[in-house]
Design a protein around this motif. Structure first.
Motif: not given
Length: 52
Positions: A1-12
């Motif tokens: 879950m953190l991996k997905n959140l990290a990816h999404a926040h980095t893009q945003k």
């Protein structure tokens, strides 16, 4: 879950939201969840030393 959140926040929002930093942010919140109790004279390093 953190991996997905990290990816999404980095893009945003850009850099600074890798899994390690998100873990540090979570630890900070858990250690200092009462935001108005924080002292403005302490640095991020002080908070990290208390939480870790």
């Amino acid at each position: 879950m953190l991996k997905n959140l990290a990816h999404a926040h980095t893009q945003k929002f850009g850099k600074g939201f890798n899994v390690c930093n998100l873990n540090n942010m979570r630890a900070f919140f858990l250690a200092f969840s009462i935001w108005n109790a924080l002292r403005s004279k302490l640095s991020w390093t002080h908070y990290r030393s208390f939480a870790g």
